[in-house]
Design an enzyme around this catalytic site. Sequence first.
Site, PDB file in Angstrom:
ATOM      1  CB  SER A   1     -18.976   0.076 -31.551  1.00 19.36           C
ATOM      2  OG  SER A   1     -19.276   0.740 -30.330  1.00 19.36           O
TER       3      SER A   1
ATOM      4  CB  VAL B   1     -15.378  -8.575 -27.621  1.00 20.07           C
ATOM      5  CG1 VAL B   1     -13.997  -8.725 -26.986  1.00 20.07           C
ATOM      6  CG2 VAL B   1     -15.975  -9.944 -27.901  1.00 20.07           C
TER       7      VAL B   1
ATOM      8  CG  ASP C   1     -26.733   1.588 -24.488  1.00 22.29           C
ATOM      9  OD1 ASP C   1     -27.617   1.729 -25.364  1.00 22.29           O
ATOM     10  OD2 ASP C   1     -25.787   0.791 -24.612  1.00 22.29           O
TER      11      ASP C   1
ATOM     12  N   GLY D   1       8.468   3.620   2.084  1.00 24.83           N
ATOM     13  CA  GLY D   1       9.380   4.726   2.305  1.00 24.83           C
ATOM     14  C   GLY D   1      10.691   4.199   2.825  1.00 24.83           C
TER      15      GLY D   1
ATOM     16  N   GLY E   1      10.396   1.659   5.774  1.00 21.77           N
ATOM     17  CA  GLY E   1       9.839   0.328   5.580  1.00 21.77           C
ATOM     18  C   GLY E   1       8.642   0.362   4.654  1.00 21.77           C
TER      19      GLY E   1
ATOM     20  CG  LEU F   1      -1.935  -1.139   1.335  1.00 24.16           C
ATOM     21  CD1 LEU F   1      -2.742  -1.005   2.619  1.00 24.16           C
ATOM     22  CD2 LEU F   1      -2.846  -1.182   0.125  1.00 24.16           C
TER      23      LEU F   1
ATOM     24  CG  ASP G   1       1.712  15.521   9.991  1.00 22.68           C
ATOM     25  OD1 ASP G   1       1.785  16.587   9.343  1.00 22.68           O
ATOM     26  OD2 ASP G   1       2.198  14.451   9.583  1.00 22.68           O
TER      27      ASP G   1
ATOM     28  N   GLY H   1     -21.071 -11.534 -26.503  1.00 23.12           N
ATOM     29  CA  GLY H   1     -21.600 -10.399 -27.256  1.00 23.12           C
ATOM     30  C   GLY H   1     -20.466  -9.538 -27.771  1.00 23.12           C
ATOM     31  CB  VAL H   2     -19.249  -8.523 -30.841  1.00 22.03           C
ATOM     32  CG1 VAL H   2     -18.212  -7.599 -31.476  1.00 22.03           C
ATOM     33  CG2 VAL H   2     -18.685  -9.929 -30.677  1.00 22.03           C
TER      34      VAL H   2
END
Length: 733
Positions: A425, A428, A532, A68, A71, A65, A184, A422-423
Amino acid sequence: MDLSMKKFAVRRFFSVYLRRKSRSKSSSLSRLEEEGVVKEIDISHHVKEGFEKADPSQFELLKVLGQGSYGKVFLVRKVKGSDAGQLYAMKVLKKATLKVRDRVRSKMERDILAEVNHPFIVKLHYAFQTEGKLYLILDFLRGGDLFTRLSKEVMFTEEDVKFYLAELALALDHLHSLGIIYRDLKPENILLDEEGHIKITDFGLSKEAIDHDKRAYSFCGTIEYMAPEVVNRRGHTQSADWWSFGVLMFEMLTGSLPFQGKDRKETMALILKAKLGMPQFLSGEAQSLLRALFKRNPCNRLGAGIDGVEEIKRHPFFVTIDWNTLYRKEIKPPFKPAVGRPEDTFHFDPEFTARTPTDSPGVPPSANAHHLFRGFSFVASSLIQEPSQQDLHKVPVHPIVQQLHGNNIHFTDGYEIKEDIGVGSYSVCKRCVHKATDTEYAVKIIDKSKRDPSEEIEILLRYGQHPNIITLKDVYDDGKFVYLVMELMRGGELLDRILRQRYFSEREASDVLCTITKTMDYLHSQGVVHRDLKPSNILYRDESGSPESIRVCDFGFAKQLRAGNGLLMTPCYTANFVAPEVLKRQGYDAACDIWSLGILLYTMLAGFTPFANGPDDTPEEILARIGSGKYALSGGNWDSISDAAKDVVSKMLHVDPHQRLTAMQVLKHPWVVNREYLSPNQLSRQDVHLVKGAMAATYFALNRTPQAPRLEPVLSSNLAQRRGMKRLTSTRL
């Protein structure tokens, strides 16, 4: 956005650019004036007798994650003990590289974390050591940090800021009540959990055991957030945190830091003497709070009085906050991070997460290393008690989720690609099999040169937990293609199943419409439009054919409502922050979703489409019929269909989008509310291929019409790319 807001937005771009650029450079120096020369780290034990201590072998490394000189921080899964399966963040410190300053910081962080227990402060679960290393096992917060959200969205609404500041005020008050100065405070140290609540972290610069009469004198923190009394080293108390609180508030509201010069010296001079330019687009309450926090005399600063945080809680800016409800996390956060499965790390820097997680043996700094760090071990009291089944959240072992940003593991390393489903534009869809578990999924393979998939991925991560929205499992990126692994829809397309079904009634049509409309109402309420919503994008999860198994799929054209500055808007705050034309477009898109549902409903009831007679109709003919708003509501099935059904169809297909029903209005329509009284009689249908051909012709005609200019994601802009460098680092002298 008015001119003053644009000015602050531009300043924000360069501010973020500079602070990200500086993150990789360690400017920290140490002159431990308060602590003196530390020869030994003496930390008392917190392990209860009879409970087994943790050790590195009990944790499976999943991802890096952060990293430095001190460690690394890993995402880990506990593999032994009562909390086996739980995910944590594991901070690993190498003793040999810890200078005296770093040892003090490690001691301070571990001491404070072991002492505090608060809903808005990160929790320490275990602390232990080996011969060469120190280990802190902490909460894993999947939402990333506040800096990441702020750098993407430039600035927040006042309602957003009010929520974050209120939770932060409670956290700081808890620390102050324990005699701790945080020292900080900055967006990088404020993490978001999966629901959007904050937790502050990184207590390495905090000062413990300070009461209101004693002062600290260290020059420490991040320059831009330091209070004047910290900068001039005349001694500071908890009041310094409330100045930093004000800096953070200003930054979140404007996207810019209040005091930032071209270098450290100029920045410090501005903090000590400069007059603050108050942005006039802020509310009077916000300006009043900022002025009360930016008092250079710490004794006059809001929160420094005898009532402490109560002074801040009473300020008019927070008048709408119920503090008890807030503490119980019963107020819904204004922003929910886009997260999928528990081990997702989409909000962490891909510079680190793409690395292979390895914890190499550490070399001890000296023969008496254990003596130097004696008493470091710790087990949280909640882990010592016998946990209930409700409290234990067992996380199933999944393969590591691969990030959108890409890494060294290719999609085919974990999955076997099968036949096409399905395909499109630009993509895929194929069936695939996960090699390790032999589980079948669908993978959508998107050509990045043709479409940016970022919006689709964010929407699926943020809203895919809804029961009727397709679930995103994994994301891979090989540079040319993005692979979205999703649940496999075994039941096929909605229209296919309905048209082939032997019996289908008006009552069943209402059940189907209710399920889909509830899903769209949820999305629209979150500022998301699908755009859509054709029948081929509504599928069944399984062969049962029940409305509960319906899934809305393919969010490739979906959009999340954003303001002109790229800010992802939450429903409550759009009116004041989104341009009217954006709201108008959003309303139009939502109305288009309802129109598509009207097409589907008409077809389910009539057995044929409203505007196309068959696949051979030309686009011009279909568009002319759509434009006229004329369609049959008599003859055939319509003679036996209820008047309520005809009413809801006509209102969903209204030619004027402003007069069309909303999703909520559809759900409140009598035809949906009273569906148990509808006719169970079978409706007749045309040939399935003829109907599907007519439906395809309808949407082909619509897609040929001129589209609005496609808006690229905010992060693809030149300014945003210039920001994508490094973060500010903390300083200690």
